[in-house]
Design a protein around this motif. Structure first.
Motif, short mmCIF file in Angstrom:
data_model
loop_
_atom_site.label_atom_id
_atom_site.label_comp_id
_atom_site.label_asym_id
_atom_site.label_seq_id
_atom_site.Cartn_x
_atom_site.Cartn_y
_atom_site.Cartn_z
N UNK A 192 0.71 -1.69 0.03
CA UNK A 192 0.02 -0.07 -0.02
C UNK A 192 0.91 1.41 -0.04
N UNK A 193 1.94 1.25 0.66
CA UNK A 193 2.54 2.29 0.93
C UNK A 193 3.19 2.20 -0.49
N UNK A 194 3.97 1.56 -1.55
CA UNK A 194 4.01 2.10 -2.61
C UNK A 194 3.50 2.61 -3.75
N UNK A 195 2.06 1.57 -3.87
CA UNK A 195 0.66 2.32 -4.06
C UNK A 195 0.61 3.96 -3.88
N UNK A 196 0.60 4.37 -2.43
CA UNK A 196 0.02 4.77 -2.24
C UNK A 196 1.56 6.56 -2.56
N UNK A 197 2.48 6.48 -2.54
CA UNK A 197 3.44 7.16 -2.80
C UNK A 197 3.61 7.45 -4.60
N UNK A 198 3.23 6.05 -5.08
CA UNK A 198 3.39 6.69 -6.75
C UNK A 198 2.18 7.35 -7.46
N UNK A 199 1.22 6.94 -6.69
CA UNK A 199 0.22 7.77 -7.38
C UNK A 199 0.86 9.08 -6.46
N UNK A 209 2.46 17.24 -0.50
CA UNK A 209 1.19 16.65 -0.35
C UNK A 209 1.59 15.64 0.44
N UNK A 210 0.90 15.48 1.50
CA UNK A 210 1.54 14.56 2.65
C UNK A 210 0.41 13.53 2.62
N UNK A 211 1.04 12.10 2.45
CA UNK A 211 0.34 11.51 2.42
C UNK A 211 0.28 10.69 3.97
N UNK A 212 -0.26 9.44 4.12
CA UNK A 212 -0.74 7.91 5.66
C UNK A 212 -0.42 7.19 4.86
#
Length: 516
Positions: A192-199, A209-212
């Motif tokens: 999930x981390x890899x998917x969120x970062x690349x998205x 941008x900040x993601x968790x």
């Protein structure tokens, strides 16, 4: 005549209808053809242009050719992404990913190609409808970047966040056993981390941008409740290594192997593997050279001596009534164990394994005490039902080796040495004796073991000693001195004569001492 006159008006009426219909159809065909030609002309005029309402990152590219669109985007977005960053949060940790370190590069050409093709795959009328529509279509400007750098960032974050759970364990104080509770661990959901970062790494011009990313709690394998049943020692065994010929290196190997096993907790139904627990015996892991069996010889091998640890553990475990799922005897007898009661191991080939067959956990304590390897096994004393266990060897059959003698003319007579030491072989059967409150209630065969015979080769010296010269009488000695004096007066002649005298007289041979 009257009948024909009545029919004529009807025919005329039908002709009028046909003619009118033909005229209408002709007008329709002409009109449709004209419309089609008009639509075709309009669509064709947009053939090499981006359709109306098409944008890239909110930049309107309507009516632009691909070349014009590329120029507009390059001028608009050059260097605009360098200061952008993406903040990734996970639990109580966060990491800033700098776009500048990702070596970002806008894929202007690819994005323009995508925008240019929009709507051009439909038919003539759908294209015309899209051209006349006031709808909008916005494409994100595609971004190329160093994906390996992303992996480095992800490793940094996981190393900060991930934490292994701690199993509950036991502490011993003045004979009492206390359970120390374990701790939960945590682990990033890496997929999930890899998917969120690349998205979220894209061409959008937002400064940051900040993601968790999700973090999962990991429970320990062994918790406090599991160890509640462990209340005492159910078995113990030790072996001595006081007679080691290479104590320093061998002692190191024994300590590493024993320490690797110490603290092992085996839940009901779980299997223990010596090789998996101790690991590969390598110099990088601190193991030293020690004596070990290689075929029918004793040689220095890395990790030599760890079989004493596996043998001691075997005796302690089977003394708790737990039989092996894999166990092998040595090829030749071991100095620290009677035949039939040992357990050898070889990395990648031979292992010692056993499974906890009780309904309570067992805890293995391993340590070095003086010159002894010791293993204590803890479990539920009541669960043993008053039973004790002992491994015994019976029916020992000794197989004597042959010794071949080789005469060696280069070795002094009376001396001898072994080129290959003879080793007796054995056949033996081991049994597990079960006692209830001190009385034997069962005898179970465990294994039939064979230890190979090693025939010896003895080298015996046959070289005769040099002959001892006969001592001269005093008269012979005086006569020899006079002869030497008369042999010449010059220093050179005298020197030559003395040299001849020394070379001609053999030294007295000393008989060799007998072999020890």
């Amino acid at each position: 005549m009257e009948a024909q006159t009545n029919k004529s008006p009807k025919l005329n009426k039908n002709k009028k209808v046909i003619i009118s219909t033909a005229i209408v159809l002709a007008i329709g065909v002409v009109g449709f053809t004209g419309y089609t030609l008009s639509v075709n002309s309009k669509v064709k005029s947009w053939e090499n242009k981006i359709y109306p309402g098409v944008m890239v990152s909110n930049v309107d590219l309507s009516g632009k050719s691909k070349e014009e669109a590329e120029i507009i985007l390059k001028n608009t977005f050059s260097n605009i992404i360098a200061d952008k960053k993406l903040t990734v949060k996970a639990s109580d940790q966060k990491l800033d990913i700098s776009y500048n370190e990702l070596k970002p590069e806008f894929d202007v050409k690819g994005t323009v190609e995508e925008a240019f093709k929009y709507g051009k795959s439909g038919n003539l009328y759908s294209k015309n409808s899209l051209i006349n529509s006031k709808s909008k279509k916005n494409f994100d400007l595609k971004l190329k970047y160093d994906t390996e750098k992303i992996k480095e960032y992800e490793k940094q974050l996981t190393s900060k966040v991930n934490r292994q759970p701690k199993n509950a364990t036991l502490s011993f104080n003045d004979g009492s056993i206390n359970v120390v509770d374990g701790e939960n661990g945590r682990k990033i959901n890496e997929e999930q981390m890899d998917k969120l970062i690349k998205e979220n790494i894209n061409g959008k011009t937002t400064e940051s941008i900040e993601i968790e990313v999700p973090v999962e709690e990991v429970a320990p394998k062994v918790d406090k409740s599991m160890l509640a049943k462990v209340n005492g020692k159910i078995s113990s065994f030790s072996t001595s290594f006081a007679a080691n010929s290479h104590p320093e290196s061998r002692d190191v190997n024994l300590k590493i192997a024993t320490g690797s096993i110490n603290g092992t907790i085996l839940l009901p139904g779980e299997e223990f593997s010596y090789n998996n627990t101790v690991g590969e015996r390598t110099a990088e892991r601190g193991f030293k050279n020690g004596k070990g069996y290689v075929g029918d010889k004793v040689e220095d091998v890395i990790g030599g001596g760890v079989c004493q640890v596996s043998t001691t553990l075997y005796r302690a475990i089977i003394g708790a009534g737990i039989k092996s799922t894999e166990r092998h005897n040595h090829s030749m007898p071991a100095s620290y164990s009677p035949v039939g009661l040992d357990a050898t191991v070889v990395w990648g080939a031979l292992d010692y394994k056993f499974k906890n067959t009780y309904d309570f956990p067992i805890y293995i304590s391993g340590y070095i005490s003086g010159k002894n390897v010791v293993f204590d096994v803890y479990g539920n004393k009541e669960g043993m039902g008053g039973k004790t266990y002992e491994l015994v060897a019976e029916g020992v059959q000794k197989l004597e080796p042959n010794v071949t003698t080789v005469q060696d003319p280069n070795m002094p007579e009376g001396q001898q040495s072994y080129d290959k030491n003879p080793v007796a072989g054995y056949k033996v059967t081991s049994y597990l004796i079960t006692k209830q409150d001190g009385n034997q209630i069962n005898k179970e065969k465990i294994a039939s073991d064979s230890y190979q015979v090693v025939n010896g080769v003895l080298r015996v010296g046959t070289k005769k000693p040099d002959p001892v010269p006969t001592p001269q009488t005093p008269a012979e000695s005086n006569q020899q001195q006079q002869s030497n004096q008369q042999g010449g007066q010059s220093g050179q002649q005298q020197s030559g004569q003395q040299g001849q005298q020394q070379s001609g007289q053999p030294a007295q041979a000393v008989p060799p001492a007998p072999a020890q």
